[in-house]
Design a protein around this motif. Structure first.
Motif, PDB file in Angstrom:
ATOM      1  N   PHE A  39       0.843  -1.186   0.000  1.00 45.68           N
ATOM      2  CA  PHE A  39       0.000   0.000   0.000  1.00 45.68           C
ATOM      3  C   PHE A  39       0.886   1.246   0.000  1.00 45.68           C
ATOM      4  O   PHE A  39       1.782   1.382   0.835  1.00 45.68           O
ATOM      5  N   ALA A  40       0.616   2.147  -0.913  1.00 51.30           N
ATOM      6  CA  ALA A  40       1.459   3.334  -1.100  1.00 51.30           C
ATOM      7  C   ALA A  40       1.457   4.250   0.122  1.00 51.30           C
ATOM      8  O   ALA A  40       2.482   4.829   0.470  1.00 51.30           O
ATOM      9  N   ASP A  41       0.289   4.373   0.771  1.00 51.34           N
ATOM     10  CA  ASP A  41       0.189   5.283   1.911  1.00 51.34           C
ATOM     11  C   ASP A  41      -1.036   4.919   2.748  1.00 51.34           C
ATOM     12  O   ASP A  41      -1.751   3.955   2.452  1.00 51.34           O
ATOM     13  N   GLU A  42      -1.273   5.711   3.782  1.00 48.37           N
ATOM     14  CA  GLU A  42      -2.396   5.460   4.687  1.00 48.37           C
ATOM     15  C   GLU A  42      -3.735   5.529   3.961  1.00 48.37           C
ATOM     16  O   GLU A  42      -4.638   4.731   4.222  1.00 48.37           O
ATOM     17  N   LEU A  43      -3.863   6.469   3.042  1.00 51.59           N
ATOM     18  CA  LEU A  43      -5.119   6.628   2.317  1.00 51.59           C
ATOM     19  C   LEU A  43      -5.435   5.400   1.471  1.00 51.59           C
ATOM     20  O   LEU A  43      -6.580   4.959   1.421  1.00 51.59           O
ATOM     21  N   GLU A  44      -4.436   4.822   0.837  1.00 55.80           N
ATOM     22  CA  GLU A  44      -4.674   3.627   0.021  1.00 55.80           C
ATOM     23  C   GLU A  44      -5.094   2.446   0.896  1.00 55.80           C
ATOM     24  O   GLU A  44      -6.001   1.691   0.543  1.00 55.80           O
ATOM     25  N   LEU A  45      -4.462   2.277   2.040  1.00 59.52           N
ATOM     26  CA  LEU A  45      -4.844   1.205   2.968  1.00 59.52           C
ATOM     27  C   LEU A  45      -6.251   1.450   3.501  1.00 59.52           C
ATOM     28  O   LEU A  45      -7.077   0.534   3.546  1.00 59.52           O
ATOM     29  N   LEU A  46      -6.527   2.683   3.886  1.00 62.66           N
ATOM     30  CA  LEU A  46      -7.859   3.015   4.383  1.00 62.66           C
ATOM     31  C   LEU A  46      -8.914   2.758   3.308  1.00 62.66           C
ATOM     32  O   LEU A  46      -9.995   2.232   3.599  1.00 62.66           O
ATOM     33  N   GLY A  47      -8.608   3.083   2.065  1.00 61.66           N
ATOM     34  CA  GLY A  47      -9.538   2.823   0.972  1.00 61.66           C
ATOM     35  C   GLY A  47      -9.820   1.339   0.806  1.00 61.66           C
ATOM     36  O   GLY A  47     -10.962   0.929   0.571  1.00 61.66           O
ATOM     37  N   ILE A  94     -12.496   3.097  10.413  1.00 58.85           N
ATOM     38  CA  ILE A  94     -13.323   4.000   9.607  1.00 58.85           C
ATOM     39  C   ILE A  94     -13.854   5.141  10.473  1.00 58.85           C
ATOM     40  O   ILE A  94     -13.791   6.310  10.081  1.00 58.85           O
ATOM     41  N   ASP A  95     -14.367   4.809  11.644  1.00 60.07           N
ATOM     42  CA  ASP A  95     -14.896   5.841  12.535  1.00 60.07           C
ATOM     43  C   ASP A  95     -13.801   6.839  12.942  1.00 60.07           C
ATOM     44  O   ASP A  95     -14.035   8.047  12.944  1.00 60.07           O
ATOM     45  N   GLN A  96     -12.638   6.325  13.280  1.00 59.58           N
ATOM     46  CA  GLN A  96     -11.526   7.188  13.696  1.00 59.58           C
ATOM     47  C   GLN A  96     -11.120   8.141  12.581  1.00 59.58           C
ATOM     48  O   GLN A  96     -10.943   9.336  12.802  1.00 59.58           O
ATOM     49  N   HIS A  97     -10.977   7.610  11.380  1.00 64.80           N
ATOM     50  CA  HIS A  97     -10.498   8.438  10.272  1.00 64.80           C
ATOM     51  C   HIS A  97     -11.607   9.280   9.659  1.00 64.80           C
ATOM     52  O   HIS A  97     -11.329  10.252   8.958  1.00 64.80           O
ATOM     53  N   ALA A  99     -13.746  10.805  11.733  1.00 68.23           N
ATOM     54  CA  ALA A  99     -13.753  11.901  12.702  1.00 68.23           C
ATOM     55  C   ALA A  99     -12.455  12.706  12.684  1.00 68.23           C
ATOM     56  O   ALA A  99     -12.477  13.917  12.919  1.00 68.23           O
ATOM     57  N   HIS A 100     -11.337  12.045  12.421  1.00 65.75           N
ATOM     58  CA  HIS A 100     -10.031  12.697  12.485  1.00 65.75           C
ATOM     59  C   HIS A 100      -9.172  12.302  11.287  1.00 65.75           C
ATOM     60  O   HIS A 100      -8.186  11.560  11.443  1.00 65.75           O
ATOM     61  N   PRO A 101      -9.523  12.785  10.099  1.00 63.71           N
ATOM     62  CA  PRO A 101      -8.707  12.447   8.918  1.00 63.71           C
ATOM     63  C   PRO A 101      -7.305  13.040   9.059  1.00 63.71           C
ATOM     64  O   PRO A 101      -7.114  14.062   9.703  1.00 63.71           O
ATOM     65  N   LEU A 102      -6.348  12.362   8.435  1.00 68.47           N
ATOM     66  CA  LEU A 102      -4.953  12.802   8.536  1.00 68.47           C
ATOM     67  C   LEU A 102      -4.651  14.024   7.694  1.00 68.47           C
ATOM     68  O   LEU A 102      -3.726  14.771   8.005  1.00 68.47           O
ATOM     69  N   ASP A 103      -5.410  14.214   6.606  1.00 66.44           N
ATOM     70  CA  ASP A 103      -5.175  15.360   5.727  1.00 66.44           C
ATOM     71  C   ASP A 103      -6.443  15.651   4.922  1.00 66.44           C
ATOM     72  O   ASP A 103      -7.456  14.971   5.076  1.00 66.44           O
ATOM     73  N   ASP A 104      -6.364  16.660   4.067  1.00 67.10           N
ATOM     74  CA  ASP A 104      -7.539  17.051   3.279  1.00 67.10           C
ATOM     75  C   ASP A 104      -7.970  15.967   2.308  1.00 67.10           C
ATOM     76  O   ASP A 104      -9.177  15.762   2.099  1.00 67.10           O
ATOM     77  N   ALA A 105      -7.022  15.255   1.713  1.00 69.53           N
ATOM     78  CA  ALA A 105      -7.370  14.186   0.769  1.00 69.53           C
ATOM     79  C   ALA A 105      -8.140  13.080   1.483  1.00 69.53           C
ATOM     80  O   ALA A 105      -9.131  12.556   0.960  1.00 69.53           O
ATOM     81  N   MET A 106      -7.721  12.740   2.694  1.00 67.55           N
ATOM     82  CA  MET A 106      -8.419  11.707   3.455  1.00 67.55           C
ATOM     83  C   MET A 106      -9.792  12.208   3.889  1.00 67.55           C
ATOM     84  O   MET A 106     -10.770  11.458   3.857  1.00 67.55           O
ATOM     85  N   ALA A 107      -9.886  13.466   4.269  1.00 69.02           N
ATOM     86  CA  ALA A 107     -11.182  14.028   4.664  1.00 69.02           C
ATOM     87  C   ALA A 107     -12.159  13.958   3.501  1.00 69.02           C
ATOM     88  O   ALA A 107     -13.329  13.573   3.682  1.00 69.02           O
ATOM     89  N   GLU A 108     -11.690  14.304   2.327  1.00 76.05           N
ATOM     90  CA  GLU A 108     -12.558  14.258   1.146  1.00 76.05           C
ATOM     91  C   GLU A 108     -12.967  12.825   0.816  1.00 76.05           C
ATOM     92  O   GLU A 108     -14.136  12.542   0.542  1.00 76.05           O
ATOM     93  N   ALA A 109     -12.004  11.897   0.864  1.00 75.94           N
ATOM     94  CA  ALA A 109     -12.297  10.491   0.565  1.00 75.94           C
ATOM     95  C   ALA A 109     -13.279   9.910   1.581  1.00 75.94           C
ATOM     96  O   ALA A 109     -14.218   9.196   1.208  1.00 75.94           O
ATOM     97  N   MET A 110     -13.083  10.224   2.844  1.00 77.75           N
ATOM     98  CA  MET A 110     -13.989   9.701   3.876  1.00 77.75           C
ATOM     99  C   MET A 110     -15.374  10.321   3.751  1.00 77.75           C
ATOM    100  O   MET A 110     -16.380   9.644   3.977  1.00 77.75           O
ATOM    101  N   GLY A 111     -15.443  11.592   3.381  1.00 76.77           N
ATOM    102  CA  GLY A 111     -16.742  12.227   3.165  1.00 76.77           C
ATOM    103  C   GLY A 111     -17.507  11.567   2.034  1.00 76.77           C
ATOM    104  O   GLY A 111     -18.714  11.297   2.147  1.00 76.77           O
TER     105      GLY A 111
END
Length: 174
Positions: A39-47, A94-97, A99-111
């Motif tokens: 996984f390239a980064d946290e966002l890819e793993l979270l996805g 999922i709940d943690q990220h 509520a508290h995304p690591l960056d704007d890209a993660m916030a947008e993806a989680m939204g």
């Protein structure tokens, strides 16, 4: 992606799921062997974890609706609860990220992922259509009901009291 890479990714994702279920702290298990390689980064793993959640949820909803088609919303609530019971570590992540995304890209993806999940809940409960602008809000209320009535470790499939339809099937099978 080669077959070996795909297979390796699946095995690592299973290991991540096991680690997340053991921890249940909402943190991404980046220390699992191979995660950083696959996984390239946290966002890819979270996805990938979000996709696993969504796939399991959709399957659970389908099964619940097949066995209890008269009360759609209750079936969707039960499916959400059972999925949370099956994947507690992923749900915590999922709940943690969310509520508290690591960056704007993660916030947008989680939204986006959250809105799609809520729309799925609303549509499958028969409370909205896929193009309804209020579907996500309806689905959020359904998720809220699932959370409020959930008793961890005691979802309907864990109770020793089978549903009437299950008892009828057992009698017919005998």
């Amino acid at each position: 992606m080669t077959w070996n890479a795909f297979h390796s990714r699946g095995e690592i994702l299973r290991a991540v799921t096991v680690a997340a279920d053991a921890r249940r702290d909402g943190s991404l298990p980046l220390d699992v062997d191979g995660v950083r390689h696959v996984f390239a980064d946290e966002l890819e793993l979270l996805g990938a974890l979000q996709l696993r959640w969504h796939t399991r949820l959709a399957g659970r909803i389908e099964r619940e609706l097949m066995s209890q088609p008269l009360d759609l919303e209750a079936a969707v609530v039960r499916a959400w609860q059972q999925t949370a019971e099956d994947l507690p570590g992923i749900r915590a992540i999922i709940d943690q990220h969310r509520a508290h995304p690591l960056d704007d890209a993660m916030a947008e993806a989680m939204g986006t992922a959250t809105a799609k999940e809520h729309t799925l809940l609303a549509v499958m409960a028969g409370r909205a259509g896929t193009l309804d602008t209020g579907a996500a809000a309806v689905g959020a209320a359904i998720e809220g009901r699932a959370r409020a009535t959930r008793r961890p470790g005691r979802s309907p499939r864990h109770l020793g009291n089978p549903r009437l339809l299950d008892r009828i099937r057992a009698v017919l099978a005998a």
